[in-house]
Enzyme design. Structure first.
Site, PDB file in Angstrom:
ATOM      1  CB  SER A   1      -0.858   0.007   1.272  1.00 42.17           C
ATOM      2  OG  SER A   1      -1.397   1.306   1.505  1.00 42.17           O
TER       3      SER A   1
ATOM      4  CE1 TYR B   1      -3.972  -1.803   5.401  1.00 40.21           C
ATOM      5  CE2 TYR B   1      -3.280   0.424   4.847  1.00 40.21           C
ATOM      6  CZ  TYR B   1      -3.774  -0.809   4.457  1.00 40.21           C
ATOM      7  OH  TYR B   1      -4.046  -1.050   3.144  1.00 40.21           O
TER       8      TYR B   1
END
Lengths: 274, 887
Positions: A155, A168
């Site tokens: 990501s 995350y």
């Protein structure tokens, strides 16, 4: 067809980027092993993929001409991963490509000191260790055959920080690190490991993705506002489509990228430029 | 090197169709796949193909269920565990255990993973006739009347392989060992016997009958794999191939020939093996057509003077010939040649006579050639630079009564009178302006006799009729756009038939012919200046001469067409030309040709792409010309197989002057057209696309120490070196009487590096017996008067190439080191083999050190071995160290 005859394993394949990737691979002639947890996870504040959604991805792939094997498997469970990989190797003779796509975006939305032990562990266990478990199970056979491609879907959170997403961001940065280390481990045996870093991907109705909505919810902002923020943050002023990410995965899966390993390919409309 | 056989090459498969699923519920071990389209859909076909191409470790069963309710059961299994009979029983629903012998484990199921994988035998190298390419490897299927037995197929394969490569004993692989088939008189007597060696072709034979559709291998276990089997469609042959060894076209035709030979073995075993023709009538027709040009020849036979008269009448004021500052118009050439022709007539020359022309390369020579033709005679060009005895031989052999020459001392030949052009003009003085009396010359009369030096004996005169010259121009005029704007060079001796092309190609298409004086033709920079100054558009060159032009700055040369002839061309040498002269500006055409077939035979336009690919193609036949490649018995050879190039059609000469016997041997009936074809003695192969590869003279194959060697092959390996501009390879004997002293000497023109480096590189490609003993660097290669390589003028070679001189002292040490290295590395080792190339590593190095110590030899430090990784260098370093220690 760029993946003709290749056997591709995709995790988190029931919907979203996983579905789009599976479909793109099927269209390029690959046969597929589709993994998904097909169950909700305690601690994740939103519903995960379902058996029906996984079956639907499989049906779409078959329509595109692929042979498909599905497995309901939780990537937190090494034995479940091993079993799915063994079945795939029985069915297709081998695994040429593994796409580590499965991941969760929440629990998130709070400062780092407010994350509890379980929340932190869950995030690391799914987003980082899940990828490691798949690599662990496919890497040996790939090395022995001296060919293979592993694509980790990280990501932009693997490249920069996001406020209130410490777990995350940490997990995705680690995925990038895992990619580089594994790439070095496998380089002598010609097995390639690369990462794709998507920016904000649209929750496409066909793909049934919901990551963007869940991130917005974690941040407690309306989805359209969150989308607008990211459209502005990505210099090309558009959200990423699932197919855009799938195309990058197909490239890294195919022999066109045979000299590319340990690389991090951003698909973020320019987000990480500045 | 041998290694494990690829899983796909280990497996075979069968597919059985049924109307509905035989399994209401999935039994264990069966993969069920729903295919969401009817069985006839292309997507369903793709799915079937995918399953049939997917190798299995052991056994895999897949049921494809189509949308229309029908099913395909696909079984894929390793051949060594489930043979065809077992696969058939499995397909019929029986449960069959894997064959015990092949598996180590006794547990059912996944034993295969622990079974020793069958190893692939050392693969045979790609055969030249296979014309390997990067194209797709498609299996080819044939229905058979009769399956025969394994022995009959091995025999058929051996016959077919020998016809493709008579030099190599066929070794045929099977799934139970390799075989050869010793030669025998008749087909019925051919019997296989076990053999060793790398197998190019393999046979998978089993008469077990299988239901459904059978796939004998998912990938070819041998580069060319022929499988004979019986399934629902009856007896069939399937040919699988690796494109890197045998292209798909060649594989398909090979399989067709094999089927034909096999049928002959079964139906007429009494046939002599030598009598077998691989090609049936249809195939012979196909191959004959392959050697024909892509466009037809449109030609009207006239004589050369008639054709010239038309041009001269149309453009009398245009310049026909340029010689230095002087020029002659077409009208002037016409008028002068008529006067000279009168003079020849006055000298008693009559129609059908042969007249020698022995003049320097001047405008006068062209006028004289035309005059001889106008007088109804045949011209016989004689190069005044030739040695006197060769000139005399020509004059005698051609029965010349008149020779036009300015040589002050023309050799004395009985019955032959030298006469100068001036004398002829004097003799014709009173006839100026009168027309020549008509001659009996027809297009079929001989226009010229040109002497070619054969590889054996004395030069022989080739008689070429007028119509051939006209056909050559009609075959090329349109394609190359020859016209009045063209400026041609006349570079080559009139005694070399390339000049026929230059002179008449130009003058019969209305161009301007620029005389290149001999000394200009030998000095590339002066020649370059001439090309620029005269604005030459059409340049004809031998590759050797062109290579010299490439060595000078040729940027300003503005030719639009370069035609190569006279010698084999290595297309790579053209890259520096293409750098400065793009294909769109200048067309480069290679024409393979033979004097006996009127200058040219084939045409191949060369491109940068072809040059980079080092194409050996000389292209297709010119319109009107055609090609065959035949074996020594005169049979057409399959495309790909090398044999003698035979040329038929519009260019075939009348024969050798005064040599009926030789003419009858070389000019033979054309079996396809009823005309005459010429057996060239040149080696070539027809490619499947109809293009010819010229491989040199058949007699340039020499034997050294029993090995058959193709000098052109060595030359082309040398030319692959980017530092080598041009190369020549010759064989010499130190003692002419002793064949054992034969040695290959190479001569190279180098861009930069040293000749030793060239030899080192070649040593990595060529087998020992083909590696030149010497490599000598020259500034230029010596050329003959015709611009071809002059081997007689090559200097004595440089000292034989030794890497660093002989090993200094202790041969015993060398021998011991070789033994130790071989033992440790597990393979034969030569003194110059690199330790690391042999698979050496630090562990092996340590073992070598230990072995040295164990034998009481000087110790070798690891670092020393890394620094001197060959035995030769190690010995030197050890002896040097010892000497130092002792002093």
């Amino acid at each position: 067809m760029r993946l003709h005859g290749k056997s591709v394993l995709v995790t988190g394949a029931a919907r979203g980027l996983g579905r789009a990737t599976a479909l793109a691979c099927a269209a390029e002639g690959a046969d597929l092993t589709l993994l998904d947890i097909c169950a909700d996870l305690p601690g994740v504040p939103y519903p995960l993929g379902t058996p029906g959604q996984l079956a639907h991805t499989a049906a779409l792939c078959r329509e595109a001409g692929a042979a498909v094997l599905t497995a309901e498997a939780d990537i937190r469970d090494l034995r479940a991963v091993r079993e799915a990989v063994t079945r795939a190797e029985d069915r297709f003779g081998r695994i040429d490509v593994a796409v580590n796509n499965a991941g969760i975006a929440a629990p998130s939305g709070k400062p780092v000191h407010e994350i509890d032990e379980d929340e932190w562990s869950l995030m690391i266990d799914v987003d980082l260790s899940g990828a490691w478990r798949v690599i662990r199970e496919v890497g040996k056979a790939m090395s022995a055959r001296r060919t293979g491609s592993i694509v980790n879907v990280a990501s932009t959170a693997g490249l920069v920080g996001y406020r209130h997403f410490a777990g995350y961001v940490a997990a995705k940065h680690a995925v990038v690190g895992l990619t580089k280390a594994a790439a070095l481990d496998y380089a002598p045996t010609k097995v390639r490991v690369n990462a794709v870093c998507p920016g904000s991907v649209r929750d496409d109705a066909q793909a049934e993705g919901r990551m963007l909505a869940e991130i917005a919810r974690a941040l407690e902002v309306p989805v359209h506002e969150h989308e607008k923020t990211f459209v502005e943050a990505q210099p090309m002023n558009a959200l990423i489509e699932p197919e855009d990410v799938a195309a990058a995965v197909v490239f890294l899966a195919s022999d066109e990228s045979r000299q590319i390993t340990g690389s991090v390919l951003t698909v973020d409309g320019g987000f990480s430029i500045r | 090197m041998s290694g494990p056989l690829h899983p796909a090459a280990r497996c075979h498969a069968v597919r059985v169709r049924s109307d509905r699923s035989p399994y209401p519920t999935a039994p264990s071990g069966l993969w069920i796949e729903d295919v969401p389209v009817p069985a006839t859909d292309p997507l369903a076909e793709r799915r079937r193909a995918a399953e049939l191409a997917r190798p299995a470790e052991g056994l895999r069963r897949v049921l494809l269920r189509y949308a229309d309710g029908s099913c395909d059961l696909v079984l894929v299994a390793a051949r060594d565990q489930w043979d065809r009979a077992a696969l058939g029983r499995l397909a019929a629903g029986a449960s069959v255990a894997p064959e015990a012998g092949a598996s180590v484990g006794t547990q059912a199921g996944r034993t295969a993973t622990t079974a020793p994988a069958p190893t692939a035998s050392t693969p045979a190298p790609a055969p030249a006739w296979g014309l390997a390419d990067e194209g797709p490897a498609l299996p080819h299927l044939f229905a058979l009347d009769d399956g025969g037995d394994e022995a009959s197929w091995l025999a058929a394969l051996a016959v077919t392989l020998r016809r493709h490569d008579p030099e190599t004993t066929p070794v045929i692989g099977t799934d139970h060992g390799t075989y050869t088939v010793p030669e025998a008189a008749t087909l019925g007597e051919l019997k296989p016997s076990p053999a060793d060696g790398p197998a190019l072709a393999g046979l998978l034979f089993d008469e077990a009958e299988l239901p459904g559709a059978y796939v004998p291998c998912l990938a070819p276990p041998f580069p060319l794999t022929l499988s004979v089997f019986r399934d629902a469609d009856g007896w069939r042959l399937r040919c699988d191939h690796l494109s890197g060894h045998v292209s798909t076209e060649i594989a398909a035709q090979f399989a067709r020939y094999l089927v034909r030979v096999h049928r002959m073995i079964l139906t007429s075993p009494g046939t002599a093996v030598d009598e077998v023709d691989l090609l049936d009538e249809a195939e012979r027709d196909r191959v004959a057509v392959l050697g024909r040009p892509s466009r037809p020849l449109v030609t009207t036979p006239v004589t050369v003077p008639e054709a010239f008269a038309r041009i001269a009448a149309a453009t009398p004021q245009r310049i026909a010939l340029t010689e230095g500052a002087a020029g002659l118009t077409y009208g002037e050439v016409d008028e002068r040649s008529t006067r000279l022709a009168h003079g020849l007539r006055e000298r008693g020359v009559t129609a059908g006579d042969r007249v020698g022309v022995c003049l320097e390369r001047t405008a006068e020579l062209v006028v004289t050639l035309l005059a001889v033709l106008k007088a109804g005679a045949t011209y016989v060009p004689v190069d005044p630079a030739y040695p006197a005895d060769r000139i005399a031989h020509t004059a005698r052999d051609a029965g010349l009564r008149v020779v036009v020459t300015r040589l002050p001392e023309f050799p004395d030949v009985a019955g032959c009178v030298p006469v100068s052009p001036d004398e002829l003009l004097d003799a014709a003085a009173q006839l100026a302006g009168t027309p020549l009396p008509p001659t009996a010359t027809t297009p079929d009369s001989a226009a010229y006799v040109i002497y070619t030096s054969g590889s054996t004996g004395r030069p022989k005169g080739v008689e070429v009729p007028h119509r051939n010259v006209i056909a050559l121009l009609d075959a090329t005029r349109q394609e190359y756009g020859f016209g009045t704007d063209d400026v041609w060079t006349w570079f080559h001796s009139a005694a070399f038939d390339f000049s026929v092309w230059e002179i008449w190609g130009c003058l019969l298409t209305g161009g301007r012919l620029v005389v290149v004086p001999y000394f200009v033709s030998r000095e590339p920079d002066r020649f370059r200046d001439l090309l620029v100054a005269e604005q030459v558009t059409v340049l004809s060159q031998t590759p050797s001469a062109f290579a010299q032009l490439l060595d000078v700055d040729h940027t300003r040369v503005a030719v639009r067409l370069v035609v190569f002839g006279g010698e084999p061309l290595d297309a790579r040498m053209l890259l520096p030309w293409f750098d400065r002269h793009p294909e769109s500006n200048c067309r480069m055409v290679n024409m393979f040709g033979i004097t006996e077939t009127t200058v040219h035979v084939t045409e191949q336009t060369l491109t940068r792409r072809l040059a980079l690919a080092a194409s050996r193609s000389v292209g297709r036949a010119l319109p009107g010309w055609h090609l065959y490649v035949t074996d020594p018995a005169g049979r057409l050879l399959p495309p790909g197989v090398a044999g003698e190039i035979c040329v038929g059609g519009a260019g075939v000469a009348l024969g050798y002057l005064g040599q009926e016997e030789l003419t009858a041997r070389r000019f033979v009936p054309d079996p396809f057209t009823g005309g005459t074809m010429y057996r060239s003695g040149d080696l070539g192969r027809l490619r499947p696309d109809g293009r010819l590869e010229h491989l040199g003279r058949i007699d340039s194959q020499v034997k050294i120490r029993g090995f058959r060697i193709e000098l052109d092959e060595i030359r082309s390996v040398l030319l692959e070196d980017p530092d080598v501009r041009t190369a020549a390879v010759v064989v010499r004997r130190d003692d002419p009487a002793d064949a054992a002293t034969a040695r290959i000497d190479a001569y190279v023109v180098l861009a930069t590096c040293d000749p030793a480096a060239v030899r080192r590189r070649a040593a990595g490609i060529l087998p020992d017996y083909m590696l030149p003993a010497t490599v000598t660097a020259l500034d230029t290669l010596p050329l003959t008067a015709n611009g071809k390589l002059d081997t007689a003028r090559l200097p004595a070679p440089a000292a034989p190439a030794r890497e660093d001189g002989p090993v200094a002292a202790d041969d015993d040490l060398t021998g011991q080191l070789r033994a130790i290295w071989s033992e440790v590395l597990g393979r034969p080792v030569d003194v110059d083999d690199d330790f690391f190339d042999l698979g050496g590593n630090s562990l092996f190095a340590v073992r070598i050190g230990a072995a040295l110590r164990a034998r009481g030899l000087p110790s070798l430090r690891l670092r020393e071995l890394y620094r001197h990784p060959t035995i030769r260098a190690t010995v030197r370093s050890l002896t040097a160290a010892e000497a130092k220690g002792g002093s």
